[in-house]
Design a protein around this motif. Structure first.
Motif, short mmCIF file in Angstrom:
data_model
loop_
_atom_site.label_atom_id
_atom_site.label_comp_id
_atom_site.label_asym_id
_atom_site.label_seq_id
_atom_site.Cartn_x
_atom_site.Cartn_y
_atom_site.Cartn_z
N TYR A 13 0.86 -1.19 0.00
CA TYR A 13 0.00 0.00 0.00
C TYR A 13 0.89 1.24 0.00
O TYR A 13 1.91 1.27 0.69
CB TYR A 13 -0.90 0.03 1.24
N SER A 14 0.47 2.27 -0.75
CA SER A 14 1.27 3.49 -0.70
C SER A 14 0.39 4.72 -0.54
O SER A 14 -0.83 4.69 -0.80
CB SER A 14 2.14 3.61 -1.95
N ALA A 15 1.02 5.77 -0.03
CA ALA A 15 0.33 7.04 0.25
C ALA A 15 1.38 8.13 0.28
O ALA A 15 2.58 7.84 0.17
CB ALA A 15 -0.36 6.94 1.62
N SER A 16 0.95 9.38 0.43
CA SER A 16 1.94 10.45 0.57
C SER A 16 2.59 10.37 1.94
O SER A 16 3.79 10.56 2.09
CB SER A 16 1.27 11.82 0.42
N GLN A 17 1.77 10.09 2.98
CA GLN A 17 2.31 10.04 4.35
C GLN A 17 1.76 8.82 5.09
O GLN A 17 0.64 8.38 4.81
CB GLN A 17 1.89 11.29 5.12
N TYR A 18 2.55 8.36 6.08
CA TYR A 18 2.20 7.14 6.81
C TYR A 18 2.22 7.44 8.31
O TYR A 18 3.15 8.09 8.80
CB TYR A 18 3.23 6.04 6.51
N ILE A 19 1.20 6.93 9.01
CA ILE A 19 1.12 7.20 10.46
C ILE A 19 0.97 5.88 11.21
O ILE A 19 0.07 5.09 10.90
CB ILE A 19 -0.09 8.12 10.79
N VAL A 20 1.81 5.68 12.21
CA VAL A 20 1.72 4.47 13.04
C VAL A 20 0.84 4.78 14.26
O VAL A 20 1.18 5.61 15.09
CB VAL A 20 3.12 3.98 13.47
N CYS A 21 -0.30 4.10 14.32
CA CYS A 21 -1.20 4.18 15.48
C CYS A 21 -1.44 2.74 15.95
O CYS A 21 -2.58 2.31 16.13
CB CYS A 21 -2.53 4.83 15.11
N GLY A 22 -0.37 1.99 16.11
CA GLY A 22 -0.46 0.55 16.31
C GLY A 22 -0.59 0.10 17.75
O GLY A 22 -0.38 -1.08 18.05
N GLY A 23 -0.93 1.02 18.67
CA GLY A 23 -1.13 0.62 20.06
C GLY A 23 0.08 -0.12 20.60
O GLY A 23 1.24 0.28 20.36
N ALA A 24 -0.15 -1.22 21.32
CA ALA A 24 0.93 -1.98 21.96
C ALA A 24 1.92 -2.57 20.96
O ALA A 24 3.02 -2.96 21.31
CB ALA A 24 0.32 -3.09 22.81
N TRP A 25 1.54 -2.63 19.67
CA TRP A 25 2.38 -3.22 18.63
C TRP A 25 3.22 -2.17 17.92
O TRP A 25 3.94 -2.50 16.97
CB TRP A 25 1.50 -3.95 17.60
N SER A 26 3.16 -0.93 18.34
CA SER A 26 3.78 0.16 17.57
C SER A 26 5.30 0.00 17.41
O SER A 26 5.85 0.28 16.34
CB SER A 26 3.47 1.51 18.22
N SER A 27 5.99 -0.45 18.47
CA SER A 27 7.45 -0.60 18.36
C SER A 27 7.83 -1.67 17.35
O SER A 27 8.87 -1.57 16.70
CB SER A 27 8.06 -0.96 19.72
N ARG A 28 6.99 -2.68 17.23
CA ARG A 28 7.27 -3.74 16.25
C ARG A 28 7.23 -3.18 14.83
O ARG A 28 7.90 -3.67 13.94
CB ARG A 28 6.19 -4.83 16.35
N LEU A 29 6.39 -2.16 14.63
CA LEU A 29 6.24 -1.59 13.29
C LEU A 29 7.31 -0.54 12.99
O LEU A 29 7.70 -0.35 11.85
CB LEU A 29 4.86 -0.91 13.19
N TRP A 30 7.76 0.15 14.02
CA TRP A 30 8.64 1.31 13.84
C TRP A 30 10.02 0.88 13.35
O TRP A 30 10.56 -0.11 13.86
CB TRP A 30 8.74 2.05 15.17
#
Ligand SMILES: Cc1cc2nc3c(=O)[nH]c(=O)nc-3n(C[C@H](O)[C@H](O)[C@H](O)COP(=O)(O)OP(=O)(O)OC[C@H]3O[C@@H](n4cnc5c(N)ncnc54)[C@H](O)[C@@H]3O)c2cc1C
Length: 360
Positions: free
Chosen positions: A192-209
């Motif tokens: 998936y692509s977009a101009s900007q991406y935002i992580v709102c992954g709750g307890a899983w956020s560090s795994r995504l970052w």
């Protein structure tokens, strides 16, 4: 066509962030690994105040005080546009165990927070079913509550009307970065692509970052139980020894919660059931006459001091986060979302973003 913003995570943080951006005219897609809003946001109690607010850093208090002024309007707007009532009620909060060092009084006076100490007779008058052991309580009449599943459902319905797209059951496994920019995010089914991406992954956020050391969020399990009581048995929320009772409009009473550091395990336990029942009966003995309807657990997005991460990645220009709200995702949700939208849309921010900066 790619949207302006792709938000990873459709809990309260993702939905409120989408709402702020959609209100400014942006196009948004929210992607969630499971059904929308079924994690911490669904599991939480919906008390719209930090528990023992004097224990928190000023950075959390600033978000709380700003958000507190928004809930009545938010509820009215949601009811008008979706006909779903999030049951934001001014039930007030009673607190039993006050610190002896005067820190609660100092905090309440510093922020001019409406409060009153009430003694036996007044307690009986306000909440006649409470345990007779209470001889003094702090009464915070302005504290509200929200019914989480209803608020989340209403936000989803409103965002749908605003054109926000939802993709569910799509776990994001990687944020693809090239030349200090995110080029795409990788899901199970697609890129998936977009101009900007935002992580709102709750307890899983560090795994995504991309850099785990920069954004430290860990899961903190909380278990709750729900009594099927009758309307009027208790009308105020009450907090005692870290445990709380939240009476809903239909008479049900939520009792929470445990604090457990056990990774991503969401199982419920008999030990927690017993301990929550004990706390509930000690506070409101009549609850023994009512059945327990449900027990559940959720994973709070824990951070060291409960201060969330709100802002841009320091080195990747089109990546940002709004996560790590720990025990206060609803309490401080509106201000957190607004602040991130201000940063991303280059508007004058509602407050300084520095305490919430990533990698500082
Ligand atoms: C028992 C309990 C009681 C609570 N009581 C209160 C209270 O009274 N008041 C209050 O303000 N707060 C309370 N909280 C805390 C509050 O619920 C949280 O702070 C808040 O829900 C966090 O919201 P969030 O959107 O950041 O996270 P979440 O609601 O967990 O949402 C994160 C979303 O990201 C998705 N996601 C994660 N990883 C991926 C991935 N790789 N790909 C795609 N999607 C992904 C998840 O599926 C999830 O839907 C409580 C929490 C618990 C557990």
């Amino acid at each position: 066509m790619s949207p302006d913003f792709l938000i990873i995570g459709g809990g309260i943080s993702g939905l409120l962030t989408a709402r702020e951006l959609a209100n400014a005219g942006a196009s948004i897609t929210i992607i969630d690994k499971s059904a929308l809003s079924r994690e911490s946001s669904w599991a939480g109690g919906g008390i719209l105040s930090p528990l023992y607010p004097w224990r928190y850093d000023d950075a959390v208090t600033a978000l709380f005080l700003w958000s507190q002024k928004q809930f009545t309007d938010l509820a009215a707007q949601l009811v008008e546009s979706t006909a779903i009532d999030p049951e934001i009620l001014s039930s007030g909060l009673l607190i039993a165990d006050l610190p002896k060092d005067g820190s609660s009084e100092a905090w309440l006076n510093r922020f001019n927070f409406s409060h009153k100490k009430i003694a036996t007779e007044q307690i009986r008058a306000i909440a006649p079913s409470l345990s007779e052991s209470y001889s003094e309580l702090l009464w915070l009449p302005s504290i509200k509550q929200a019914r989480n599943p209803r608020l989340l459902q209403a936000l989803r319905a409103e965002l749908t009307l605003k054109g926000v797209r939802f993709i569910e059951h799509e776990p994001i496994s990687e944020i693809v970065i090239k030349d200090h920019r995110v080029t795409a995010i990788k899901g199970k089914h697609s890129l998936y692509s977009a101009s900007q991406y935002i992580v709102c992954g709750g307890a899983w956020s560090s795994r995504l970052w991309p850099d785990k050391k920069q954004l430290k969020v860990e899961p903190v399990k909380g278990q709750m139980i729900l009594f099927k009581a009758k309307p009027g048995l208790l009308n105020q929320m009450i907090l005692d020894s870290g445990r709380y009772l939240i009476p809903r409009k239909d008479g049900r009473i939520l009792v929470g919660s445990t604090i457990e550091y056990s990774g991503f395990d969401k199982s419920i336990t008999d030990e927690a059931l017993k301990s929550l029942k004990q706390s509930a009966y000690a506070c409101l003995p009549d609850l023994k006459d009512y059945p327990i309807e449900k027990q559940w657990a959720g994973l709070r997005p824990g951070t060291e001091k409960g201060i969330p991460y709100i802002g841009k990645h320091p080195g990747i220009e089109n990546l940002s986060a709004n996560c790590g709200h720990f025990r206060n995702g609803f309490v401080i949700g509106p201000a957190s979302a607004r602040l991130l939208a201000d940063i991303l849309l280059d508007r004058a921010p509602i407050m300084s973003h520095e305490p919430y900066s990533i990698g500082s």
